[in-house]
Design an enzyme around this catalytic site. Structure first.
Site, mmCIF file in Angstrom:
data_model
loop_
_atom_site.group_PDB
_atom_site.id
_atom_site.type_symbol
_atom_site.label_atom_id
_atom_site.label_comp_id
_atom_site.label_asym_id
_atom_site.label_seq_id
_atom_site.Cartn_x
_atom_site.Cartn_y
_atom_site.Cartn_z
ATOM 1 C CG ASP A 50 -2.083 0.931 1.101
ATOM 2 O OD1 ASP A 50 -2.086 1.731 0.157
ATOM 3 O OD2 ASP A 50 -2.992 0.866 1.941
ATOM 4 C CG ASP A 67 -3.165 3.689 -3.471
ATOM 5 O OD1 ASP A 67 -4.084 2.952 -3.874
ATOM 6 O OD2 ASP A 67 -3.296 4.476 -2.516
ATOM 7 C CD GLU A 68 -5.317 -1.512 -1.004
ATOM 8 O OE1 GLU A 68 -5.639 -2.244 -0.072
ATOM 9 O OE2 GLU A 68 -6.013 -0.534 -1.375
#
Length: 468
Positions: free
Chosen positions: A11, A105-106
């Site tokens: 993350d 983003d993950e």
């Protein structure tokens, strides 16, 4: 569940805001909020400095401004975020064929499937090296969680924030989860959490003590069974490499309700064109055209039309969206419009629609209404230059900078680059001929052999570090 912590969850830390801080030296260590800046805008990401004031994602922007009036409020630069995200995902795919992106983003990674890790020591080594590689490539930080299941890996990465690594060793899951809040478990939002609290259940261990039958009674069969299994740290969900897209859509929320029917129609045409660009960018076509309209009273209507075969033709999709709009009453005003395509395929059947769409082989021979739509979209850009806060600009005399704000015919620019010291601020007329929009600069130094791509994105990201 497996016996080694070989599922990794990455993350990126406050991703959008961190990108803005990395590209703007004057904002490093400062409160930064990224999102829609209009009256109906919401927060996309807040930096950790802004979170101290209670600002968080999905919060109305007006509330964020009241909590943190001195923060920097910026319009997102999604093209840059996507380009950086793709380079991070390339790092993950080098570790394993099983990478499951959840957002820009993950992502989850099955390290065992790629042979990158097989026990705690090797998994920890991979996680440590990944964080170092991300920093070298992007100048940004990411938090890593390692565990024997997806649920626990995600919990571990939350514990690791910001810029850390946490490993949950198999066999320790129950003792680790026990004292945690029920809100830690996936699927337990504010409503479910309040429901459990009223029943005297506030921790994960209390879920276990209550028993499965009580959870089913409180939450229903499916949710009760699932939540009880998670409280026992049971999660056998595999990492899925590719998630098949079910639809492609775009939508816009307007700061002021649109009342003019002609303007509504032009907006729908513009959204249809954007949807086609996204569709073609993914190499897809679709059979079902969907129109979404949220009216002044927050009532949301959807209309759809299924074609005889899949298409990515802009004329066909525009016409279908216009027909759908004809069936919607927009009296009173419209606050949101959206156009989507579902029933996706990786091929088209143009011949089925050529007659209906009035298609011409010569792109210069567009129907008159197409010219009208194009002219209506181009005119505002000619009449008034817009300078979104946070976006890059270049001045003929002062060089590269970014927009701090604009209004009343003026635009304020701070002139600095990712590798410079905090720069000076200057104000110009919005129509200053020496000021123009610019592509983002590299966040880190580029190697001499690296160059910009045809669209400037690779150069704009500049992810390879010059350091050995």
């Amino acid at each position: 569940m497996r016996t080694a912590p070989t599922i990794l969850h990455l993350d990126m830390d406050a991703f959008f805001a961190s990108v803005e801080q990395a590209s703007k030296p004057s904002l490093r260590g400062k409160a930064v909020v990224v999102g829609g800046l209009g009256p109906r805008g919401v927060v996309a990401t807040a930096s950790y400095e802004a979170r101290v004031f209670g600002v968080h994602s999905a919060m109305p922007m007006g509330q964020a401004r009241r909590l943190a009036p001195n923060a920097a409020y910026l319009v997102p630069r999604f093209g840059l975020y996507k380009a950086i995200s793709e380079r991070v995902m390339e790092l993950l795919r080098a570790l394993s064929p099983l990478v499951e992106p959840l957002s820009l983003d993950e992502a989850f990674v099955d390290l065992e499937a790629g042979g990158a890790a097989w026990d705690e020591a090797s998994a920890r080594l991979v996680g440590t090296q990944l964080r170092a590689d991300i920093r070298a490539l992007t100048g940004l930080t990411g938090s890593v969680g390692l565990a024997a299941s997806k649920m626990l890996a995600k919990i571990a990465s939350e514990q690791a924030k910001p810029d850390g690594l946490v490993v949950i060793e198999p066999g320790t899951e129950r003792s680790m989860l026990g004292p945690m809040s029920v809100r830690t478990l996936p699927g337990v939002g504010p409503a479910t959490g309040d429901h459990l609290r009223r029943a005297g259940i506030t921790t994960v261990e209390e879920i276990v003590e209550a028993g499965e039958d009580e959870l089913v009674r409180l939450l229903g069969r499916a949710h009760g069974h699932g939540l009880y299994a998670m409280a026992l740290a049971r999660d056998d969900r595999p990492v899925v490499a590719e998630r098949e897209a079910k639809s492609v859509s775009v939508e816009d929320t307007y700061d002021v309700d649109i009342h003019d029917r002609l303007r509504v129609g032009l907006e729908v045409q513009r959204l249809a064109d954007r949807c086609v660009r996204r569709l073609r960018g993914a190499g897809l076509s679709g059979r079902t055209i969907v129109l979404k309209v949220r009216r002044f009273d927050f009532s949301t209507l959807t209309r759809s039309e299924t074609l005889r075969g899949p298409t990515d033709d802009p004329g066909v999709i525009r016409e279908a969206a216009a027909r759908l709009l004809d069936s919607v009453d927009t009296t009173g005003g419209v606050r949101l419009l959206g156009v989507g395509v579902s029933g996706l395929a990786d091929y088209t059947q143009e011949d089925l629609f050529a007659q209906a769409a009035g298609e011409r082989t010569n792109p210069e021979q567009r129907p008159a209404e197409e010219h009208a739509v194009a002219a209506a979209e181009e005119q505002p850009a000619l009449a008034e230059r817009r300078w979104p806060a946070g976006h890059d600009v270049r001045h003929a005399e002062f060089g590269h900078g970014w927009v701090q704000g604009s209004g009343l015919g003026r635009v304020t620019v701070r002139f600095e680059t990712p590798g410079s010291q905090p720069g000076r601020v200057r104000t110009f007329r919005t129509d200053d001929p020496e000021l123009e929009p610019a592509d983002p600069l590299p966040l880190v130094s580029m190697r001499p052999d690296e160059s910009c791509g045809p669209d400037g994105e690779a150069g704009a990201v500049g992810l390879r570090s010059a350091a050995p």
